[in-house]
Design a protein around this motif. Structure first.
Motif, PDB file in Angstrom:
ATOM      1  N   GLU A   1       0.889  -1.160   0.084  1.00 56.18           N
ATOM      2  CA  GLU A   1       0.019   0.107   0.002  1.00 56.18           C
ATOM      3  C   GLU A   1       0.759   1.189  -0.204  1.00 56.18           C
ATOM      4  N   ASP A   2       1.997   1.214   0.948  1.00 58.15           N
ATOM      5  CA  ASP A   2       2.812   2.293   0.872  1.00 58.15           C
ATOM      6  C   ASP A   2       3.560   2.471  -0.676  1.00 58.15           C
ATOM      7  N   GLN A   3       3.862   1.590  -1.169  1.00 56.13           N
ATOM      8  CA  GLN A   3       4.500   1.373  -2.345  1.00 56.13           C
ATOM      9  C   GLN A   3       3.543   1.434  -3.616  1.00 56.13           C
ATOM     10  N   LEU A   4       2.494   1.542  -3.330  1.00 51.08           N
ATOM     11  CA  LEU A   4       1.519   1.716  -4.600  1.00 51.08           C
ATOM     12  C   LEU A   4       1.696   0.597  -5.585  1.00 51.08           C
ATOM     13  N   ILE A   5       1.638  -0.755  -5.010  1.00 51.72           N
ATOM     14  CA  ILE A   5       1.973  -1.932  -6.067  1.00 51.72           C
ATOM     15  C   ILE A   5       0.809  -2.725  -5.868  1.00 51.72           C
ATOM     16  N   GLY A   6       0.333  -3.579  -6.888  1.00 54.95           N
ATOM     17  CA  GLY A   6      -0.671  -4.498  -7.181  1.00 54.95           C
ATOM     18  C   GLY A   6      -1.737  -3.511  -7.207  1.00 54.95           C
ATOM     19  N   ARG A   7      -2.827  -4.009  -6.319  1.00 53.29           N
ATOM     20  CA  ARG A   7      -4.363  -3.557  -6.364  1.00 53.29           C
ATOM     21  C   ARG A   7      -4.433  -2.022  -5.729  1.00 53.29           C
ATOM     22  N   HIS A   8      -3.087  -1.517  -4.934  1.00 54.25           N
ATOM     23  CA  HIS A   8      -2.739  -0.403  -4.253  1.00 54.25           C
ATOM     24  C   HIS A   8      -2.225   0.813  -5.545  1.00 54.25           C
ATOM     25  N   ALA A   9      -1.898   0.208  -6.915  1.00 52.06           N
ATOM     26  CA  ALA A   9      -1.404   0.962  -7.859  1.00 52.06           C
ATOM     27  C   ALA A   9      -2.325   2.097  -8.125  1.00 52.06           C
ATOM     28  N   LYS A  10      -2.005   3.327  -8.703  1.00 47.72           N
ATOM     29  CA  LYS A  10      -2.795   4.260  -9.327  1.00 47.72           C
ATOM     30  C   LYS A  10      -2.907   4.107 -10.983  1.00 47.72           C
ATOM     31  N   PRO A  11      -4.154   4.755 -11.306  1.00 48.59           N
ATOM     32  CA  PRO A  11      -4.100   4.504 -12.822  1.00 48.59           C
ATOM     33  C   PRO A  11      -2.732   4.971 -13.802  1.00 48.59           C
ATOM     34  N   GLU A  12      -2.200   5.967 -12.961  1.00 46.83           N
ATOM     35  CA  GLU A  12      -1.064   6.598 -13.913  1.00 46.83           C
ATOM     36  C   GLU A  12       0.035   5.896 -13.436  1.00 46.83           C
ATOM     37  N   SER A  13       0.068   4.648 -12.473  1.00 44.41           N
ATOM     38  CA  SER A  13       1.385   4.130 -12.054  1.00 44.41           C
ATOM     39  C   SER A  13       2.017   3.270 -13.317  1.00 44.41           C
ATOM     40  N   PRO A  14       3.210   2.972 -13.161  1.00 47.20           N
ATOM     41  CA  PRO A  14       3.774   2.061 -14.230  1.00 47.20           C
ATOM     42  C   PRO A  14       3.307   0.807 -14.239  1.00 47.20           C
ATOM     43  N   ALA A  15       3.144   0.247 -15.636  1.00 45.07           N
ATOM     44  CA  ALA A  15       2.444  -1.081 -15.524  1.00 45.07           C
ATOM     45  C   ALA A  15       2.775  -2.199 -14.711  1.00 45.07           C
ATOM     46  N   TRP A  16       4.336  -2.190 -14.773  1.00 46.25           N
ATOM     47  CA  TRP A  16       4.783  -3.273 -14.069  1.00 46.25           C
ATOM     48  C   TRP A  16       4.689  -3.267 -12.544  1.00 46.25           C
ATOM     49  N   ALA A  17       4.293  -2.108 -12.121  1.00 42.39           N
ATOM     50  CA  ALA A  17       3.974  -1.794 -10.602  1.00 42.39           C
ATOM     51  C   ALA A  17       2.507  -2.578 -10.344  1.00 42.39           C
TER      52      ALA A  17
END
Length: 225
Positions: free
Chosen positions: A102-118
């Motif tokens: 969650e802190d690192q914005l990984i997986g289901r916590h990623a934002k729409p603009e997050s890198p695809a591999w995140a």
């Protein structure tokens, strides 16, 4: 609001130009110094092209590159777990470690603009999560190997000029010549990082993200001005 690319990329452009200017300056000053030594030894001077393609120039460049990338590699990796109270170069003491998804914005916590591999999960996210350290480490190893090969080539040329046995590359790796060149760069890089970490606790540079706000308490950690 749309900004001029020269503004939004000013830092990388400035350091890119500084790098090129200093590399060119090193090439010309190195050539002048090399030819001074050639004249002193009653040997023929060489051209600029011969110098910049020589092992002498290559080892001087690569030994600095490997120490710089080692510095950043260690700083990137060690600051995951190690902290320095009061330094903007450190993260908050309570956030030591790799942190949560969650802190690192990984997986289901990623934002729409997050890198695809995140968002991808699995091996892709694991690799991307450590990609900065992996690339820095790879460049360090490659430049260190380049330094060892070009350093041995330059060392062997000097030995042969003096009618002495240059030995092997493996022997050179264990020689005082190689480790003297290597460690004199490492110690300066470690000192620079140490100074930045400690001095930024007590000193300020207004407006710089490498400094805390001017009025921030000395003990406040992971705050940028």
């Amino acid at each position: 609001m749309k900004h001029n690319p020269l503004v939004t990329n000013g830092l990388s452009i400035a350091f890119g130009l500084l790098f090129l200017a200093s590399l060119i300056g090193q090439a010309f000053s190195g050539l002048a110094y090399f030819n001074e030594q050639q004249v002193s030894a009653n040997l023929e001077e060489i051209s600029f092209l011969q110098y910049v393609t020589s092992s002498t120039f290559a080892v001087d460049v690569t030994e600095n590159w490997q120490s710089e990338y080692l510095q950043f590699l260690l700083f990137i990796v060690l600051t995951v777990w190690l902290v320095q109270r009061g330094s903007p170069e450190s993260k908050e003491i309570e956030r030591r470690g790799a942190e949560s998804d969650e802190d690192q914005l990984i997986g289901r916590h990623a934002k729409p603009e997050s890198p695809a591999w995140a968002r991808a999960g699995g091996l892709k996210t694991a690799l991307y999560s450590n990609s900065l350290g992996l690339v820095m480490g790879t460049v360090f190893v490659l430049s260190w190997l380049a330094q060892s090969v070009t350093g041995f080539s330059a060392y062997a040329a000097d030995q042969l000029t003096n009618l002495q046995d240059p030995g092997t590359w493996g022997e050179y790796l264990g020689s005082a010549e190689f480790w003297n060149r290597t460690l004199q760069n490492w110690q300066s890089e470690f000192l620079a990082v140490l100074s930045m970490v400690i001095l930024s606790v007590y000193l300020r540079q207004r407006g710089s993200p490498e400094s805390k706000p001017v009025g921030a308490p000395h003990g406040e950690t992971s705050v940028e001005g």
